[in-house]
Enzyme design. Structure first.
Site, PDB file in Angstrom:
ATOM      1  CG  HIS A  28      19.562  -8.855   6.794  1.00 52.40           C
ATOM      2  ND1 HIS A  28      19.584  -8.664   5.485  1.00 52.40           N
ATOM      3  CD2 HIS A  28      19.383  -7.363   7.069  1.00 52.40           C
ATOM      4  CE1 HIS A  28      19.638  -6.942   5.220  1.00 52.40           C
ATOM      5  NE2 HIS A  28      19.256  -6.616   6.278  1.00 52.40           N
ATOM      6  N   GLY A 116      11.735  -8.498  -1.565  1.00 49.81           N
ATOM      7  CA  GLY A 116      12.164  -7.575  -0.784  1.00 49.81           C
ATOM      8  C   GLY A 116      11.860  -7.368   0.737  1.00 49.81           C
ATOM      9  CG  LEU A 118      10.381  -5.344   5.375  1.00 50.49           C
ATOM     10  CD1 LEU A 118      10.560  -4.505   7.284  1.00 50.49           C
ATOM     11  CD2 LEU A 118      11.024  -7.117   5.341  1.00 50.49           C
ATOM     12  CD  GLU A 157       8.346  -8.411  15.685  1.00 48.01           C
ATOM     13  OE1 GLU A 157       6.935  -7.681  15.840  1.00 48.01           O
ATOM     14  OE2 GLU A 157       8.985  -9.218  16.801  1.00 48.01           O
ATOM     15  CG  ASN A 187      12.794 -11.513  15.879  1.00 45.54           C
ATOM     16  OD1 ASN A 187      12.490 -10.112  16.232  1.00 45.54           O
ATOM     17  ND2 ASN A 187      13.286 -11.904  14.224  1.00 45.54           N
ATOM     18  CB  ILE A 189      14.846  -7.835  17.171  1.00 46.24           C
ATOM     19  CG1 ILE A 189      15.371  -8.227  19.564  1.00 46.24           C
ATOM     20  CG2 ILE A 189      15.682  -6.965  17.357  1.00 46.24           C
ATOM     21  CD1 ILE A 189      15.293  -6.658  19.908  1.00 46.24           C
ATOM     22  CG  HIS A 261      17.839  -6.622  11.488  1.00 44.68           C
ATOM     23  ND1 HIS A 261      16.239  -7.826  11.546  1.00 44.68           N
ATOM     24  CD2 HIS A 261      18.045  -5.734  11.015  1.00 44.68           C
ATOM     25  CE1 HIS A 261      16.429  -7.303  10.574  1.00 44.68           C
ATOM     26  NE2 HIS A 261      17.247  -6.600   9.271  1.00 44.68           N
ATOM     27  NE  ARG A 354     -16.281   8.751 -16.624  1.00 46.71           N
ATOM     28  CZ  ARG A 354     -16.325   9.216 -16.143  1.00 46.71           C
ATOM     29  NH1 ARG A 354     -15.772   8.154 -15.036  1.00 46.71           N
ATOM     30  NH2 ARG A 354     -17.016  10.224 -15.149  1.00 46.71           N
ATOM     31  CD  GLU A 410      -6.195   3.831  -2.995  1.00 43.39           C
ATOM     32  OE1 GLU A 410      -7.072   4.471  -3.399  1.00 43.39           O
ATOM     33  OE2 GLU A 410      -5.271   3.852  -2.596  1.00 43.39           O
ATOM     34  CG  PHE A 436      -5.758   7.768  -5.881  1.00 37.99           C
ATOM     35  CD1 PHE A 436      -4.959   9.161  -5.363  1.00 37.99           C
ATOM     36  CD2 PHE A 436      -7.162   8.176  -6.329  1.00 37.99           C
ATOM     37  CE1 PHE A 436      -5.602  10.310  -4.344  1.00 37.99           C
ATOM     38  CE2 PHE A 436      -7.697   8.940  -5.497  1.00 37.99           C
ATOM     39  CZ  PHE A 436      -7.408   9.946  -4.913  1.00 37.99           C
ATOM     40  CG  ASP A 468     -12.519  15.696  -7.335  1.00 36.18           C
ATOM     41  OD1 ASP A 468     -14.141  15.839  -6.585  1.00 36.18           O
ATOM     42  OD2 ASP A 468     -13.251  14.370  -7.648  1.00 36.18           O
ATOM     43  CG  HIS A 472      -9.096  14.086  -6.705  1.00 34.70           C
ATOM     44  ND1 HIS A 472      -8.544  14.598  -5.430  1.00 34.70           N
ATOM     45  CD2 HIS A 472     -10.286  12.872  -6.436  1.00 34.70           C
ATOM     46  CE1 HIS A 472      -8.980  13.842  -4.138  1.00 34.70           C
ATOM     47  NE2 HIS A 472      -9.818  12.827  -5.279  1.00 34.70           N
TER      48      HIS A 472
END
Length: 658
Positions: A28, A116, A118, A157, A187, A189, A261, A354, A410, A436, A468, A472
């Site tokens: 790139h 890597g 984004l 971007e 830029n 683009i 790009h 838990r 999360e 989740f 739930d 869930h």
């Protein structure tokens, strides 16, 4: 400021980048050609760093969040004097290269994280800034400042379109992380063309709404950029976004278009670009001599910065021996209180795992002072509250807090934990409901790639969530976590195993650990294997009920299903039944067949049970002998849901009797 030196460095970044990408026939060029000045200014004029020691603990950090522009980073690291050779540059994107396609943590000297996907890089930068402020609050004294550095990141971007960057930026603004400075390569683009086709946000207003200071400038005004950075530093109670107008692929024939790009410029394009930039067209991998000289002249000042810090650190250590001992423990993950004992239980004691995890967490927190973390707005349900004596919640007014309130973010929560871990000195954990985990999985994958020992606490681990309902109730989630290479996934079967799971998690140093805990109470069961703790850690499984050396049936069970298996075995007459707890199925599956057989025994039949899909258990038992759940759940009281799905000890006993 040596403006000519900066310009020579920026020009050399462009030269090296376009040639490396052309030689690899992949890469790139747009970002390194367009944003070379920001790298030159940071590494040459702004950042506190020493290329001779990329691990200096008080260095400024730079994160290339727009990781596709990796040649920008490799070029500046090479020019600045890091251990990135010209041969490394020439081997860009090749197998075994120290300059892989995207920055990979551990592959390249000076690369702070895997950048890597984004948006994840800037999110990890938020974690690094949090870690800096936590350690500063803990270790700086009125007389000596030993933690005092900035975290910088470059985003494009694409980073700002990814949701994780929004999550992390919102959190950073809320926490008023004034030592986080992010540059926006503006830029306009992306791959498919002008960003206006999909992305017309008012970024300045967006970040101001997050609570950031927003500054604007020109990528090619290097003196103006330094002034903006100084202005950002002067604002101590807000992170700063510096928006820099730029030209993607600057100098290339197709500059300012999507074509530049993500593809090599081509032989003719390279020649034209070099002509436009004033570079020799007959030399590949050309470095302007002044660029090397610029950094050679900086070498002494870089070394002096670290030497001065070492002197300050030594004076601080001499005057604060207890703090120095604690510093060493924080940075080596060592025990800080050896008197703290594990939670103990008796056979028959019952509680939700838990709850057992919450007790175990506080044992670990008392034993290891560097543990920090929190939940995604689920501290109560996840049982992740530290004791009130543990410094409270991390906030703009309490940088010493060990609890991080992540809010319902999360994905960012996991990425921030990665940044904290990468920074060094602290051991992070985060928590949410097991289902989740899907929200944070992309970060967990990167955490595993980087071999970071982040701890994940997942609760509400099965259909026994109950009312739930199916959204869930995890079904495929444990299998999906185990599927990620390097991830250790533990589903303890009772409160004792929950304590041991935490011990195992903290003992891990080169991989993330995910632990899944129940909402419903589970009884502590007697364990036939008196060496069960070691076998749980080393083999992932152990014998709970012996049965015999050659049982009619061996039941392999994880989590809450161990108790179910024991009850089902008690309801089954005329058969010898061995019950094996498999809290770490992945580790058990990785054993050699002879080691597995030692635990399974010479069984005539193997039955497997877990409150989730059967996929992974098919390696041990026939499909009809996998007592699992291969469908989504339903809403209702937990026991009623289990009855509705036919997932009960009585139904398991019927299978055993066949």
């Amino acid at each position: 400021m040596d403006k000519k030196g900066i310009e020579s460095v920026a020009l050399s970044i462009r030269s090296l980048s376009m040639d490396a990408i052309q030689k690899a026939n992949s890469g790139h060029p747009g970002l390194p050609l367009g944003a070379a000045e920001v790298a030159a200014v940071l590494y040459g004029e702004v950042m506190k760093h020493n290329p001779a020691n990329s691990k200096w603990s008080d260095r400024d950090r730079f994160v290339l969040s727009a990781g596709h522009g990796s040649m920008l980073l490799y070029s500046i690291l090479h020019l600045a004097g890091y251990d990135v050779t010209m041969d490394d540059i020439k081997n860009f994107r090749q197998v075994g290269s120290r300059c892989p396609g995207h920055p990979e943590y551990g592959d390249t000297d000076g690369v702070e994280c895997t950048g890597g996907p984004l948006g994840q890089g800037v999110s990890m930068a938020v974690g690094m800034a949090i870690a800096e402020s936590m350690l500063a609050a803990k270790f700086n004294t009125a007389k000596h400042t030993i933690v005092d550095h900035y975290t910088y990141s470059l985003v494009g971007e694409g980073c700002l379109q990814e949701g994780v960057a929004s999550e992390a930026s919102s959190l950073a603004g809320n926490l008023k992380l004034g030592k986080l400075i992010v540059f926006y390569d503006e830029n306009k683009i992306s791959i498919d063309g002008c960003t206006d086709i999909t992305f017309t946000d008012d970024i300045a207003k967006r970040y101001e709404a997050y609570g950031w200071q927003v500054l604007r400038g020109d990528m090619y005004d290097v003196e103006g950029m330094v002034k903006l950075i100084n202005e950002a530093k002067a604002c101590s109670d807000k992170p700063s976004l510096i928006m820099l107008k730029s030209i993607i692929g600057k100098g290339a024939p197709k500059q300012n278009t999507a074509d530049v790009h993500g593809a090599p410029l081509g032989a003719e394009g390279i020649i034209e670009a070099k002509k436009n930039l004033g570079l020799p067209t007959d030399k590949d991998f050309y470095v302007v001599p002044e660029a090397y000289k610029y950094f050679e002249d900086k070498k002494a000042s870089f070394a002096k910065a670290e030497a001065d810090w070492n002197e300050t650190f030594a004076a601080w250590a001499k005057e604060n021996p207890d703090l120095k001992k604690l510093w060493d423990a924080y940075h080596s993950d060592a025990i800080t209180d050896e008197t703290v004992k594990d939670v103990e239980y008796k056979v028959g004691d019952a509680c939700a795992t838990r709850d057992a995890s919450g007790k175990a967490l506080n044992v670990i927190a008392a034993r290891f002072a560097n543990l920090v973390g929190g939940s995604a707005d689920l501290m109560g349900p996840n049982k992740t509250a530290f004791k009130a004596t543990d410094n409270g919640t991390f906030s703009p007014t309490n940088r010493a807090g060990r609890t991080i309130e992540y809010g319902i973010r999360e994905f960012a929560m996991s990425a921030v934990c990665a940044g904290i871990s990468l920074h060094g000195g602290l051991r992070p954990f985060c928590a949410t409901f097991l289902v989740f985990a899907d929200y944070l999985r992309p970060s967990l994958r990167v955490v595993s790639l980087m071999k970071q020992p982040v701890i994940y606490v997942f609760t509400h681990d099965s259909i026994y969530v109950g009312e739930d309902g199916p959204t869930h109730q995890p079904i495929e989630t444990m299998a999906s976590l185990r599927a990620i290479p390097g991830v250790q996934a533990i589903r303890p079967g009772d409160p004792e195993e929950s304590m041991q799971a935490w011990n195992m998690a903290y003992a891990s140093k080169d991989h993330p650990v995910c632990m899944a805990f129940t909402r419903q109470a589970l009884a502590v069961y007697e364990k036939a294997d008196k060496n069960w703790k070691q076998n749980m850690a080393e083999k992932g499984a152990y014998v709970v009920q012996e049965g015999s050396a050659s049982p009619d049936i061996t039941i392999l069970a994880s989590g809450s299903e161990v108790n179910m298996a024991l009850k089902a075995a008690s309801l089954t007459s005329g058969k010898t039944i061995r019950v094996v707890s498999v809290p770490d199925l992945k580790k058990f599956a990785g054993l050699c067949s002879c080691s597995q057989k030692e635990i399974i025994g010479d069984a005539k039949r193997v039955v497997c049970t877990e409150a989730g899909i059967s996929t992974e258990w098919l390696q041990f038992a026939k499909k009809e002998d996998c007592f699992c759940i291969d469908r989504f759940g339903t809403s209702g009281p937990a026991n009623k849901v289990a009855e509705y799905l036919g997932f009960t000890a009585e139904k398991l006993a019927e299978l055993l009797a066949k």
